[in-house]
Write a protein that holds these residues in place. Structure first.
Motif, short mmCIF file in Angstrom:
data_model
loop_
_atom_site.label_atom_id
_atom_site.label_comp_id
_atom_site.label_asym_id
_atom_site.label_seq_id
_atom_site.Cartn_x
_atom_site.Cartn_y
_atom_site.Cartn_z
N LYS A 14 80.86 41.83 60.44
CA LYS A 14 81.59 42.59 59.44
C LYS A 14 83.05 42.16 59.32
CE LYS A 14 78.80 46.78 59.76
NZ LYS A 14 78.79 48.21 60.13
N ARG A 15 83.62 41.61 60.38
CA ARG A 15 85.04 41.26 60.35
C ARG A 15 85.42 40.28 59.24
NH1 ARG A 15 84.75 40.64 66.04
NH2 ARG A 15 85.20 42.61 67.08
N THR A 22 90.35 41.49 51.87
CA THR A 22 91.82 41.53 51.82
C THR A 22 92.39 40.34 51.06
OG1 THR A 22 91.85 42.68 53.94
CG2 THR A 22 93.91 41.67 53.21
N ALA A 23 91.83 39.14 51.33
CA ALA A 23 92.30 37.93 50.65
C ALA A 23 92.03 38.01 49.15
CB ALA A 23 91.61 36.70 51.24
N MET A 27 94.70 37.91 46.13
CA MET A 27 94.57 36.92 45.06
C MET A 27 94.55 37.61 43.70
SD MET A 27 91.76 33.87 44.70
CE MET A 27 92.31 33.21 46.29
N ARG A 28 93.83 38.75 43.64
CA ARG A 28 93.80 39.49 42.37
C ARG A 28 95.19 39.96 41.99
NH1 ARG A 28 88.89 41.76 44.35
NH2 ARG A 28 90.07 43.53 45.17
N ASP A 29 95.95 40.43 42.97
CA ASP A 29 97.31 40.88 42.70
C ASP A 29 98.18 39.73 42.20
OD1 ASP A 29 96.58 43.39 43.49
OD2 ASP A 29 97.42 43.20 45.53
#
Length: 264
Positions: A14-15, A22-23, A27-29
């Motif tokens: 899951k990590r 998060t990445a 990237m979307r931001d």
């Protein structure tokens, strides 16, 4: 033990997903901010194009007003043209200066260049008709300086846009000279002829250093045609019995383009 191993394996599995999520969010931001910047730049470009168009339209009105001038109504026409030119500066040019102040305005040069060239043409035509002298680049940028926010880098007209506007000026002066000859004002037409010759002479010295400007090369050809038309019109009057106009290179007034001494 087996249960513990399975739990550890599931946690390890899951990590990466958490890291990937998060990445992807970052990237979307980043893309969202980039899209906002592009949209803001496009909006600014549209506003600059509109400001340039308004400058062009209203500068043409100043030029048309100046062309109404004759020896009988010179003071009246120039007074009206001066007010119109001041309105163009205070309303439309000021809006462009405000829009571009404090930015890398050269990035949007293609958007505002047509309006700036027309403004230069109108301002220099008015100055010549009023004083018989040339409004140079330093003087015209001095007019724009008070329009800028003192805390920001001011918009300044560059050399190329000034010279392109000056090239268009010679076409307007050619039309004015032909009109003066028709009205019997040969002396004023000769004054225009000397003025246009000197502008063409100085631009001929500058043009070879502007290899990347095809627009300037085209306007230089048009300018030469204007010089020839004025000379032919004046000469045709002299042939009917008047004195000769001084030839190019004779003792004529100097009209420095950039506020400097005569170009060597």
């Amino acid at each position: 033990m087996l249960a513990v191993a399975e739990t550890t394996l599931q946690s390890a599995t899951k990590r990466p997903r958490t890291i990937t999520t998060t990445a992807e969010s970052s990237m979307r931001d980043a893309f969202a901010k980039y899209a906002d910047c592009l949209n803001e730049l496009n909006d600014k470009r549209e506003r600059v194009v509109k400001a340039s168009r308004d400058i062009t339209i209203n500068s043409k009105k100043v030029i048309f007003q100046v062309h109404r001038m004759s020896k009988h109504n010179k003071e009246e026409v120039l007074e009206k043209a001066e007010k119109d030119l001041a309105a163009v500066t205070d309303q439309y040019v000021a809006r462009l200066v405000k829009e571009l102040g404090g930015t890398d305005f050269w990035k949007l040069r293609r958007a505002y260049s047509p309006g700036v060239q027309e403004y230069v043409e109108a301002a220099t035509l008015f100055k010549f008709c009023k004083t018989g002298t040339l409004l140079n680049l330093g003087e015209i940028n001095g007019i724009l300086l008070p329009l800028s926010d003192p805390s920001l880098d001011p918009l300044q007209i560059n050399v190329l846009d000034y010279l392109l506007g000056l090239a268009d000026l010679t076409g307007e002066l050619m039309r004015m000279a032909i009109g003066r000859i028709s009205d019997g004002e040969l002396e004023y037409a000769e004054k225009i002829c000397r003025f246009v010759r000197e502008i063409h002479r100085q631009l001929t010295l500058l043009a070879p250093d502007m290899d990347d400007s095809n627009e300037m090369k085209t306007k230089m050809d048009t300018m030469l045609q204007s010089v020839v038309k004025i000379e032919n019109a004046c000469f045709s009057v002299h042939v009917r019995g008047s004195e000769c106009i001084p030839l190019l290179g004779s003792d004529v007034p100097s009209y420095s383009l950039l506020g400097l001494s005569d170009l060597e």
